[in-house]
Design a protein around this motif. Structure first.
Motif, PDB file in Angstrom:
ATOM      1  N   SER A 718     -77.225 110.566  96.426  1.00 44.63           N
ATOM      2  CA  SER A 718     -77.143 111.959  96.878  1.00 44.63           C
ATOM      3  C   SER A 718     -75.729 112.520  96.806  1.00 44.63           C
ATOM      4  O   SER A 718     -74.743 111.790  96.620  1.00 44.63           O
ATOM      5  CB  SER A 718     -77.660 112.063  98.315  1.00 44.63           C
ATOM      6  OG  SER A 718     -76.799 111.369  99.199  1.00 44.63           O
ATOM      7  N   GLU A 719     -75.674 113.831  96.980  1.00 47.93           N
ATOM      8  CA  GLU A 719     -74.425 114.553  97.117  1.00 47.93           C
ATOM      9  C   GLU A 719     -74.444 115.188  98.507  1.00 47.93           C
ATOM     10  O   GLU A 719     -75.311 115.998  98.825  1.00 47.93           O
ATOM     11  CB  GLU A 719     -74.306 115.640  96.041  1.00 47.93           C
ATOM     12  CG  GLU A 719     -73.012 116.427  96.092  1.00 47.93           C
ATOM     13  CD  GLU A 719     -71.819 115.668  95.521  1.00 47.93           C
ATOM     14  OE1 GLU A 719     -70.678 116.036  95.858  1.00 47.93           O
ATOM     15  OE2 GLU A 719     -72.043 114.718  94.739  1.00 47.93           O
ATOM     16  N   VAL A 720     -73.472 114.789  99.343  1.00 48.94           N
ATOM     17  CA  VAL A 720     -73.382 115.305 100.700  1.00 48.94           C
ATOM     18  C   VAL A 720     -72.403 116.472 100.713  1.00 48.94           C
ATOM     19  O   VAL A 720     -71.283 116.359 100.203  1.00 48.94           O
ATOM     20  CB  VAL A 720     -72.926 114.205 101.679  1.00 48.94           C
ATOM     21  CG1 VAL A 720     -72.828 114.758 103.101  1.00 48.94           C
ATOM     22  CG2 VAL A 720     -73.898 113.021 101.636  1.00 48.94           C
ATOM     23  N   SER A 721     -72.813 117.587 101.280  1.00 47.28           N
ATOM     24  CA  SER A 721     -72.000 118.804 101.255  1.00 47.28           C
ATOM     25  C   SER A 721     -70.824 118.713 102.213  1.00 47.28           C
ATOM     26  O   SER A 721     -70.821 117.936 103.177  1.00 47.28           O
ATOM     27  CB  SER A 721     -72.851 120.017 101.620  1.00 47.28           C
ATOM     28  OG  SER A 721     -73.902 120.188 100.703  1.00 47.28           O
ATOM     29  N   GLU A 722     -69.815 119.560 101.960  1.00 48.02           N
ATOM     30  CA  GLU A 722     -68.652 119.625 102.833  1.00 48.02           C
ATOM     31  C   GLU A 722     -69.044 120.196 104.194  1.00 48.02           C
ATOM     32  O   GLU A 722     -70.072 120.836 104.354  1.00 48.02           O
ATOM     33  CB  GLU A 722     -67.562 120.469 102.202  1.00 48.02           C
ATOM     34  CG  GLU A 722     -67.937 121.932 102.014  1.00 48.02           C
ATOM     35  CD  GLU A 722     -66.837 122.728 101.345  1.00 48.02           C
ATOM     36  OE1 GLU A 722     -66.742 123.931 101.626  1.00 48.02           O
ATOM     37  OE2 GLU A 722     -66.078 122.148 100.546  1.00 48.02           O
ATOM     38  N   ASN A 723     -68.167 119.954 105.173  1.00 45.29           N
ATOM     39  CA  ASN A 723     -68.466 120.355 106.534  1.00 45.29           C
ATOM     40  C   ASN A 723     -67.192 120.847 107.202  1.00 45.29           C
ATOM     41  O   ASN A 723     -66.171 120.153 107.175  1.00 45.29           O
ATOM     42  CB  ASN A 723     -69.039 119.155 107.305  1.00 45.29           C
ATOM     43  CG  ASN A 723     -69.949 119.586 108.437  1.00 45.29           C
ATOM     44  OD1 ASN A 723     -69.796 120.677 108.971  1.00 45.29           O
ATOM     45  ND2 ASN A 723     -70.871 118.716 108.800  1.00 45.29           N
ATOM     46  N   LEU A 724     -67.237 122.018 107.793  1.00 43.46           N
ATOM     47  CA  LEU A 724     -66.085 122.588 108.483  1.00 43.46           C
ATOM     48  C   LEU A 724     -66.558 123.156 109.813  1.00 43.46           C
ATOM     49  O   LEU A 724     -67.518 123.919 109.865  1.00 43.46           O
ATOM     50  CB  LEU A 724     -65.455 123.703 107.650  1.00 43.46           C
ATOM     51  CG  LEU A 724     -64.320 124.511 108.311  1.00 43.46           C
ATOM     52  CD1 LEU A 724     -63.111 123.627 108.552  1.00 43.46           C
ATOM     53  CD2 LEU A 724     -63.937 125.701 107.445  1.00 43.46           C
ATOM     54  N   PHE A 725     -65.888 122.755 110.914  1.00 40.94           N
ATOM     55  CA  PHE A 725     -66.293 123.295 112.209  1.00 40.94           C
ATOM     56  C   PHE A 725     -65.101 123.323 113.155  1.00 40.94           C
ATOM     57  O   PHE A 725     -64.082 122.669 112.940  1.00 40.94           O
ATOM     58  CB  PHE A 725     -67.446 122.481 112.813  1.00 40.94           C
ATOM     59  CG  PHE A 725     -67.150 121.037 113.052  1.00 40.94           C
ATOM     60  CD1 PHE A 725     -66.735 120.587 114.303  1.00 40.94           C
ATOM     61  CD2 PHE A 725     -67.289 120.101 112.043  1.00 40.94           C
ATOM     62  CE1 PHE A 725     -66.471 119.255 114.537  1.00 40.94           C
ATOM     63  CE2 PHE A 725     -67.032 118.766 112.261  1.00 40.94           C
ATOM     64  CZ  PHE A 725     -66.615 118.330 113.511  1.00 40.94           C
ATOM     65  N   LEU A 726     -65.253 124.103 114.216  1.00 42.51           N
ATOM     66  CA  LEU A 726     -64.167 124.382 115.148  1.00 42.51           C
ATOM     67  C   LEU A 726     -64.637 124.155 116.578  1.00 42.51           C
ATOM     68  O   LEU A 726     -65.695 124.645 116.981  1.00 42.51           O
ATOM     69  CB  LEU A 726     -63.701 125.835 114.980  1.00 42.51           C
ATOM     70  CG  LEU A 726     -62.608 126.338 115.926  1.00 42.51           C
ATOM     71  CD1 LEU A 726     -61.285 125.651 115.608  1.00 42.51           C
ATOM     72  CD2 LEU A 726     -62.474 127.857 115.799  1.00 42.51           C
ATOM     73  N   ASP A 727     -63.850 123.405 117.361  1.00 42.45           N
ATOM     74  CA  ASP A 727     -64.079 123.223 118.788  1.00 42.45           C
ATOM     75  C   ASP A 727     -62.940 123.886 119.551  1.00 42.45           C
ATOM     76  O   ASP A 727     -61.779 123.865 119.111  1.00 42.45           O
ATOM     77  CB  ASP A 727     -64.134 121.739 119.161  1.00 42.45           C
ATOM     78  CG  ASP A 727     -65.290 121.015 118.482  1.00 42.45           C
ATOM     79  OD1 ASP A 727     -66.294 121.678 118.191  1.00 42.45           O
ATOM     80  OD2 ASP A 727     -65.172 119.797 118.253  1.00 42.45           O
ATOM     81  N   MET A 728     -63.260 124.465 120.703  1.00 44.90           N
ATOM     82  CA  MET A 728     -62.256 125.159 121.503  1.00 44.90           C
ATOM     83  C   MET A 728     -62.423 124.801 122.970  1.00 44.90           C
ATOM     84  O   MET A 728     -63.523 124.461 123.413  1.00 44.90           O
ATOM     85  CB  MET A 728     -62.382 126.681 121.322  1.00 44.90           C
ATOM     86  CG  MET A 728     -62.310 127.153 119.889  1.00 44.90           C
ATOM     87  SD  MET A 728     -62.627 128.930 119.713  1.00 44.90           S
ATOM     88  CE  MET A 728     -61.172 129.599 120.513  1.00 44.90           C
ATOM     89  N   GLY A 729     -61.317 124.878 123.717  1.00 49.25           N
ATOM     90  CA  GLY A 729     -61.387 124.572 125.135  1.00 49.25           C
ATOM     91  C   GLY A 729     -60.306 125.301 125.917  1.00 49.25           C
ATOM     92  O   GLY A 729     -59.220 125.581 125.409  1.00 49.25           O
ATOM     93  N   LEU A 730     -60.626 125.590 127.167  1.00 47.08           N
ATOM     94  CA  LEU A 730     -59.698 126.273 128.064  1.00 47.08           C
ATOM     95  C   LEU A 730     -59.744 125.549 129.403  1.00 47.08           C
ATOM     96  O   LEU A 730     -60.828 125.237 129.909  1.00 47.08           O
ATOM     97  CB  LEU A 730     -60.112 127.737 128.233  1.00 47.08           C
ATOM     98  CG  LEU A 730     -59.099 128.680 128.880  1.00 47.08           C
ATOM     99  CD1 LEU A 730     -57.914 128.914 127.943  1.00 47.08           C
ATOM    100  CD2 LEU A 730     -59.768 130.021 129.196  1.00 47.08           C
ATOM    101  N   ARG A 731     -58.564 125.287 129.980  1.00 44.78           N
ATOM    102  CA  ARG A 731     -58.504 124.590 131.259  1.00 44.78           C
ATOM    103  C   ARG A 731     -57.517 125.295 132.178  1.00 44.78           C
ATOM    104  O   ARG A 731     -56.390 125.593 131.782  1.00 44.78           O
ATOM    105  CB  ARG A 731     -58.098 123.134 131.072  1.00 44.78           C
ATOM    106  CG  ARG A 731     -57.980 122.376 132.386  1.00 44.78           C
ATOM    107  CD  ARG A 731     -57.793 120.899 132.163  1.00 44.78           C
ATOM    108  NE  ARG A 731     -56.553 120.603 131.464  1.00 44.78           N
ATOM    109  CZ  ARG A 731     -56.168 119.380 131.137  1.00 44.78           C
ATOM    110  NH1 ARG A 731     -56.952 118.354 131.399  1.00 44.78           N
ATOM    111  NH2 ARG A 731     -55.024 119.186 130.521  1.00 44.78           N
TER     112      ARG A 731
END
Length: 797
Positions: A718-731
């Motif tokens: 198979s060919e696995v697609s690219e992946n881009l994601f963002l996590d954010m946090g405030l304390r």
């Protein structure tokens, strides 16, 4: 794409100089007792763990000292004849008392009121020894200085200052950008540091002597390892204090929990406990497309799979310090999960002209009860005269059970009649027992050896049954019903020897492991017995070029043994057109791992650059077979893989309000192998990166963002697609850090999608899976010496 990711941050909390106590005695002088009680000037509340120092009047150097108890009281003795008394606590103004003119055997200061120091609360004052990192053969050692130990921060705050280590706002630990890190306490596993414990925050910075980071484990550790090991070494003298927190969390999709964590340290005992309850929901959107190029038919699948849980978690344990050189640990962790999996999957059948021939829904109702139990008994002996001369014995037990039942009902929407019903039943039990003995002996400051043994027993029974509705009655399907028995025993013996000079050192060792694996399908009497004996050598060396540059090189041989679900031939029939099943005949993978790394410091910047090569035999790959639009995925041993790569990590703090942490991993690999006259030879590459930014904002607010990118890459099919994601946090810290308000968003842009495509001569398969955005809000209040530490309620792995 990375340039579009917002930066975030975390700043080191307020730091106050905590003066090192030095004992200065005059044998001819009489002893004087100094006592009193420290309170807050405004509230009148007692101040626990305030520093009381006796210092010489002329030199201003400390003579002796202590800290106040929970009720603010203190008492200490001194033989000094010319001294003054100083009382201090972070965030308050110091109080100084001179020596009384009249000689007396007791000085009672009564109630000492401390006033808040507004200027000190707004500024960071760093004095004394600073934390620093150095190479030690097969590991990097982060020595915790007063810049961290005097802040009252938690162990997670300390880990956030270690190069290559990152802890996000949710408390998840990663090493060089990868999770799956094993955390040890004083060289041994601990319920406090386990995935199910979530209690690491009850250890405060002033208790920690150093943090050891191991990225390429030597023969001392399991040949089947994780992405790295972090060992937190606790100071022997820091055994007093009460720490704990109460936390409340909520989130969307549903994720609500309440947790209480406690840690009480005395001269003889360290008691720790945790209680947590909660509910959580894990929706998973799926989309599949199976195309039969021979018969020109297509099956489309889409729907949302759910896993809803009510869970209960209880931790209780103690370290008993028999004497300064012997400690006994007994602890346990019980968890119970009640699962509910209501899911609906939609199916559409198409002909060669993409015309719909039939449509139907498959509804699932699954309920499961999952008890989990972990317990440990450990004994550690430190031999007098050398803290590195140790003997450690541990016995650990783990139990996991699953009592599950599922009902599946297919309902026709249009076209061909697809009405049907099925029932499944699963009775699963797994027990794992680990016995370990480690002995470390330094012969001199430069020469040392380690030796030990480990025995692991893994016993599993999976009773699985499928029944189909036939003429109004459910009839057992013998082809899908059986009892799978899995039993594995691994005996390991190791020894290492090391030389470590001022600039250069080398460590070499070997580990022998004997593996006895047996699987049995009881109903059909199909068995698979494997026994293999392997040698796992390791060599590590380090060289200190200068105070700012160190090099490290290492080699180790590793093994990956097939997991239970890799071997179990039975599968979940949630989707009858997309099936995953195990392979009882699977063999283990073996990897030769070579690595050269460097660590370089420029001011406040630490940089790690490494190159590696890994050669793996009997590579386990998941291979699809296709028939009548049914895709069956099965793990197989497919040839060899040679991977050469580059790793880079940097932690940079240009100001006291900004910290940047970047990880980059690039590898080029060559695959060679064949199966059933099909050749799987190809070369490809892949890379991944992570960029983290932590900001210290006004009003004691921390903000962080983490951008993750995974390039597309090729597997044997198979060919696995690219992946881009963002996590954010405030304390937001409240009440001088005693309370914390957290807000976090995982996959903020809802862009984290797992996507793959298989294109073969006779068929095509497309898979897509997405969990979507998760939001969480939590409040935690801590008491004792440290800051609040939230109970996250995360799933145990």
């Amino acid at each position: 794409m990375i340039s579009k990711i917002t930066f975030y941050a975390l700043i080191v909390a307020c730091v106050l100089f905590n003066t090192e106590m030095i004992l200065a005695q005059d044998a001819n002088a009489s002893s004087i007792t100094i006592k009193g009680t420290v309170i807050e000037e405004i509230s009148g509340q007692p101040v626990a763990f305030a520093t009381v120092m006796v210092a010489d009047n002329d030199t201003k150097k400390p003579i002796s000292g202590t800290t106040t108890l929970d009720d603010g009281s203190f008492s200490l003795e001194t033989d000094a004849t010319n001294f003054y008394i100083e009382i201090s606590f972070i965030g308050f103004q110091k109080r100084t008392f001179g020596q009384p003119v009249a000689k007396t055997s007791t000085i009672d200061l009564g109630k000492v009121a401390l006033a808040e120091d507004a200027e000190q609360l707004q500024e960071v004052v760093v004095q004394g020894e600073e934390s620093r990192t150095e190479f030690k053969l097969d590991k990097r050692v982060f020595n915790v200085g007063k810049d961290l130990s005097s802040t009252g921060a938690s162990a997670l705050e300390v880990l956030n200052n270690v190069p290559s280590v990152n802890v996000n706002i949710e408390g998840q630990i990663s090493l060089r950008g990868s999770q799956g890190v094993q955390v040890l306490i004083n060289g041994k596993p601990s319920v406090i540091a386990s995935d199910g414990g979530n209690a690491l925050g009850t250890i405060t910075a002033d208790m920690i002597d150093r943090v050891e980071v191991i990225t390429n484990p030597s023969a001392k550790y399991d040949a089947e390892g994780t992405s790295g090991i972090i060992n937190i070494v606790i100071k022997k003298e820091e055994r007093k204090g009460l720490n704990g927190s109460i936390s409340v969390n909520t989130g969307a999709p549903e994720n609500h929990s309440v947790g209480i964590s406690l840690n009480r340290r005395t001269e003889k005992f360290n008691l720790f406990s945790q209680i947590g309850v909660g509910i959580r929901e894990y929706p998973d959107d799926i989309e599949n497309r199976n195309v039969d190029l021979i018969n020109n038919t297509t099956i489309l699948t889409n729907g949302t799979e759910y896993r809803n849980e009510n869970y209960y978690n209880f931790v209780l344990g103690t370290d008993y310090y028999i004497n300064p050189t012997n400690v006994l640990t007994l602890s346990g962790n019980f968890a119970l999960e009640l699962e509910d999996q209501p899911s609906t999957t939609n199916f559409t059948a198409l002909d060669g002209t993409n015309t719909t021939t039939s449509q139907w829904d498959r509804n699932e109702v699954t309920e499961a009860t999952n008890p989990k139990l972990q317990y440990e008994l450990q004994y550690k002996k430190d031999f007098q005269g050398n803290e590195d001369h140790t003997l450690l014995f541990s016995a650990l037990g783990n139990f996991f059970g699953k009592d599950q039942s599922s009902d599946f009902v297919d309902s026709t929407i249009s076209g061909e009649d697809k009405n049907s019903a099925q029932k499944t039943r699963t009775d699963f039990k797994e027990s794992v027992f680990t016995f370990k003995l480690d002995y470390t002996r330094p012969f001199s400051k430069k020469w040392s050896m380690e030796t030990g043994a480990q025995y692991v027993l893994n016993d599993v029974s999976n009773d699985y049954e499928v029944n189909n509705l036939v003429s109004g009655n459910f009839v057992n399907d013998p082809g899908l019903t059986n009892i799978f028995e899995y039993n594995q025993k691994v005996l390991g013996l190791y020894t290492t020897a090391a030389y470590e000079g001022e600039k250069w050192g080398i460590k070499a060792g070997a580990r022998l492991e004997d593996t006895d694996l047996n699987t049995l399908l009881t109903n059909t009497n199909e068995n698979n017995n494997q026994n293999y004996f392997n040698l796992f050598p390791s060599v590590h060396s380090s060289y200190k070029v200068s105070e700012t540059l160190s090099l490290q090189a290492g080699y180790s041989k590793r093994i990956y043994r097939p997991r239970l679900w890799d071997l179990n031939p039975f599968f979940n029939i949630r989707n009858n057109f997309s099936i995953r099943q195990g392979n009882p005949n699977l063999l283990p993978e073996f990897t030769d791992s070579y690595e050269i790394t460097s660590i370089f410091f420029v001011g406040k910047t630490s940089m790690n650059l490494g190159v590696y090569q890994r050669y793996t035999t009997d590579v386990i790959e998941r291979v699809s077979s296709f028939e009548n639009n049914v895709n069956t995925v099965k793990p197989l041993n497919i040839g060899t893989n040679r991977s050469t790569g580059l790793e880079f990590n940097s932690k940079y703090s240009p100001t006291n309000w900004l910290t940047l942490n970047g990880d980059l991993n690039y590898s080029q690999f060559t695959r060679n192998g064949s199966f059933d006259e099909t050749t799987f030879d190809f070369s490809a590459d892949q890379w991944s990166s992570k960029l983290m930014a932590k900001f210290k904002l006004p009003a004691d607010i921390d903000f962080e963002t983490t951008g993750n990118f995974q390039s597309s890459y090729q597997t044997v099919q198979s060919e696995v697609s690219e992946n881009l994601f963002l996590d954010m946090g405030l304390r937001k810290k409240l009440f001088k850090g005693k309370a914390v308000l957290n807000l976090s968003v995982r996959d903020a842009l809802a862009s984290r999608v797992s996507e793959s495509q298989i294109t073969q001569a006779n068929y095509e398969i497309y898979n897509r899976r997405q969990r979507g955005r998760f939001l969480a809000l939590g409040f935690s209040y801590g008491f004792g010496k440290g800051e609040a530490m939230e109970f996250s309620g995360q799933r145990r792995r």
